[in-house]
Design an enzyme around this catalytic site. Structure first.
Site, PDB file in Angstrom:
ATOM      1  N   SER A   7     -15.770  63.291 -23.962  1.00  0.00           N
ATOM      2  CA  SER A   7     -14.548  62.938 -23.244  1.00  0.00           C
ATOM      3  C   SER A   7     -13.868  64.148 -22.607  1.00  0.00           C
ATOM      4  O   SER A   7     -14.419  64.791 -21.733  1.00  0.00           O
ATOM      5  CB  SER A   7     -13.595  62.201 -24.187  1.00  0.00           C
ATOM      6  OG  SER A   7     -12.476  61.703 -23.521  1.00  0.00           O
ATOM      7  N   GLY A  56      -6.136  64.323 -37.803  1.00  0.00           N
ATOM      8  CA  GLY A  56      -7.280  63.647 -38.395  1.00  0.00           C
ATOM      9  C   GLY A  56      -8.503  64.527 -38.509  1.00  0.00           C
ATOM     10  O   GLY A  56      -9.489  64.148 -39.147  1.00  0.00           O
ATOM     11  N   ASP A  79     -12.284  57.344 -19.240  1.00  0.00           N
ATOM     12  CA  ASP A  79     -11.581  56.262 -19.938  1.00  0.00           C
ATOM     13  C   ASP A  79     -10.079  56.524 -20.037  1.00  0.00           C
ATOM     14  O   ASP A  79      -9.326  55.677 -20.536  1.00  0.00           O
ATOM     15  CB  ASP A  79     -12.188  55.983 -21.322  1.00  0.00           C
ATOM     16  CG  ASP A  79     -12.098  57.162 -22.288  1.00  0.00           C
ATOM     17  OD1 ASP A  79     -11.536  58.212 -21.921  1.00  0.00           O
ATOM     18  OD2 ASP A  79     -12.608  57.024 -23.422  1.00  0.00           O
TER      19      ASP A  79
END
Length: 558
Positions: free
Chosen positions: A66, A514, A293
């Site tokens: 990405s 995370g 995206d």
């Protein structure tokens, strides 16, 4: 069983696991330096076959990182309806990726036994990749994993992430969602957009009460992040009627590095135009990320001040228009806007008070937004970073289609329902899709007859600041209420509450990363100065109470 597993040993020897390396499958799948992913890709080929056999459907595998630098890469699996991998299977992916080479076959056996996978079933896997040089090598590792356990693989080569999600859904719905080819994807979007432009009568200037110069322009300067999106936008335009959109693509991959000083993440974080494209006053600018995206809009005003229209602006623009169509059609549909705690407080207030659209807040991560949006007849979700889409329930789609041809309704109601039907076709419901989202935005701007300034004036963002604090162990910070309240360490939430009370229209929250031992701090307030002061004050409390390491955060001197 032995016949099924016999290829694993040979493949494992070819793709040995990197020593002392731990992998974790998260929302973005596996993502790290491309140099240590070969074994992971081989194993994900095996897992994709197991998942396909388990659900008796085609599974997708996307090789991309990405918005990460070109040196990184990653892999994520796509479910039959184009969704992200189920959380339970994320655990199986992590387990398989971290198995020692000598334990790989046993781990595969265990997963098959635990899930009662029928290995006699056929398996079909779709794979695609972004433009990273390492993606070619990693596709081969994946292929070897698929073939090691006798799965069938279709390689689509270069695709955007949302295109692969789309193709997987089309395949599993037997083309009811659309034709499962790249050309079919372009044709569906082009047909829907063309129909909408024919159906919609743009609002007259005097009907708009936003203020400023109002006049829609179809001219767009597009930043392709030197990624696959630049290629796919150019291909899409060959399917469009000339004159509907005038798009000039920059950072098209002919020079410059993927995501370097460009792309949606760069624009969002740096709050400045991408390099490699002209920054002209008043021009409508669009920026994609590396796998197309995510999308953000931006422009420079007459004073050359930068203005970002991020996921919050996209969400409210689209939600407001869809809500208007639902009302005009007379349809009784439950609609909702889903945000995370990072959504600007002004956007939430605007959605609830002005648009009359209910807002739900969930934990950070697209999978949480997507799942919550499915609870509505029409669910709009966007992260502030520009990743999002609109979901329509099967019942909602049936009602919309019926209303578009229902002679008992008024002409106005049928027209609104027909517009909404084409709006559904223009939407990639599988995942956030920069191209689809851009077309949705352009449709609404055309209908409103809004330029960038008019859209931006719909509401004014509260100034905000995002910081991160390095800590010894991020797990000491625990949260609740969609990450908006901190439950641990003791005293931290009380300290945050006390600081917020000192500022006007203020809000702040903290959440553990995370992927790394840092705690992220978000703060917003009525002025830039107050937002910055609040952010650094909260960061200081995090450092003191959550065992910060390194230097204590201190606000820079003005």
């Amino acid at each position: 069983m032995e016949q099924f597993l016999k290829g694993i040993h040979v493949g494992s020897a070819k793709y040995p696991k990197t020593p002392n390396q731990h992998y974790a499958y998260g929302t973005a799948g596996f993502r790290c330096s491309a140099d240590i992913l070969d074994a992971v890709l081989f194993r994900m080929g095996i897992l994709a076959v197991l998942r396909s056999k388990h659900v008796k459907a085609t599974i997708g595998v996307m090789i991309t990182a990405s918005h990460n630098p070109v040196e990184d890469n990653g892999v994520k699996l796509v479910e039959p309806m184009g969704e992200m991998l189920l959380p339970a299977w994320e655990g199986h992916a992590t387990r398989l990726a971290n198995a020692a080479d000598e334990d790989l076959e046993a781990t595969v056996r265990a997963i098959i036994a635990e899930l009662e996978v029928d290995i006699s079933q056929s398996a079909n896997v779709f794979v695609a990749r972004d433009t990273r040089p390492s993606s070619v090598r990693l596709v081969q590792a994946l292929k070897d994993g698929v073939t090691a356990v006798n799965g069938h693989l279709t390689d689509y080569g270069l695709l955007s992430t949302p295109q692969l999600h789309y193709l997987v859904r089309c395949q599993n719905t037997k083309d009811a969602y659309g034709q499962h080819t790249e050309e079919g994807y372009y044709k569906k979007l082009a047909a829907a957009y063309t129909s909408l432009r024919k159906l919609i009568t743009p609002a007259r200037s005097e009907q708009n009460d936003v203020g400023g110069c109002i006049d829609y322009s179809n001219h767009i300067l597009l930043d392709g992040a030197n990624g696959v999106g630049a290629l796919k936008v150019a291909q899409f335009l060959t399917f469009m009627n000339p004159g509907l959109l005038d798009i000039t693509v920059y950072n098209d991959g002919s020079s410059g590095k993927l995501n370097e000083q460009c792309g949606a993440d760069f624009v969002k974080v740096q709050q400045s135009p991408s390099s490699g494209m002209p920054a002209q006053v008043g021009e409508k600018c669009v920026s994609l990320d590396g796998d197309a995206d995510r999308i953000v809009y931006f422009y420079l005003d007459e004073d050359k001040k930068f203005h970002l229209l991020d996921g919050d602006k996209l969400a409210t623009l689209i939600a407001g228009y869809v809500q208007e169509l639902v009302t005009q059609s007379g349809l009784q549909l439950k609609m909702g806007l889903v945000q995370t705690a990072y959504a600007n407080g002004s956007s939430t207030k605007y959605a609830v008070e002005t648009l009359k659209v209910p807002v739900a807040c969930v934990c950070t991560g697209v999978k949480h937004l997507h799942h919550k949006a499915e609870e509505f007849d029409i669910g709009v979700y966007f992260e502030a970073n520009g990743h999002g889409t609109v979901l329509y329930s099967q019942e909602a789609e049936k009602k919309i289609h019926h209303a578009s041809s229902d002679e008992s309704l008024s002409n106005e109601q049928r027209k609104a329902a027909t517009i909404l039907r084409h709006f559904v076709d223009l939407t990639n419901q599988t995942v956030g899709d920069a191209l689809s989202d851009m077309l949705l935005v352009e449709t609404v701007l055309w209908a409103r007859r809004w330029n960038m300034e008019a859209w931006n004036k719909s509401y004014t963002d509260l100034p905000n600041r995002l910081l991160k604090v390095k800590v010894k162990d991020r797990t000491v910070v625990q949260t609740t209420d969609a990450e908006r309240q901190c439950t641990s360490p003791a005293g931290l939430q009380d300290a945050i509450n006390a600081l917020i009370a000192d500022y006007q229209s203020a809000r702040s929250f903290v959440r553990p990363s995370g992927t790394e031992d840092v705690v992220r701090v978000y703060a917003e307030a009525a002025t830039r100065e107050q937002a910055d002061k609040l952010a650094y004050a909260v960061a200081g409390e995090v450092y003191d109470l959550a065992q910060g390491v390194g230097d204590r955060p201190v606000a820079p001197s003005s």
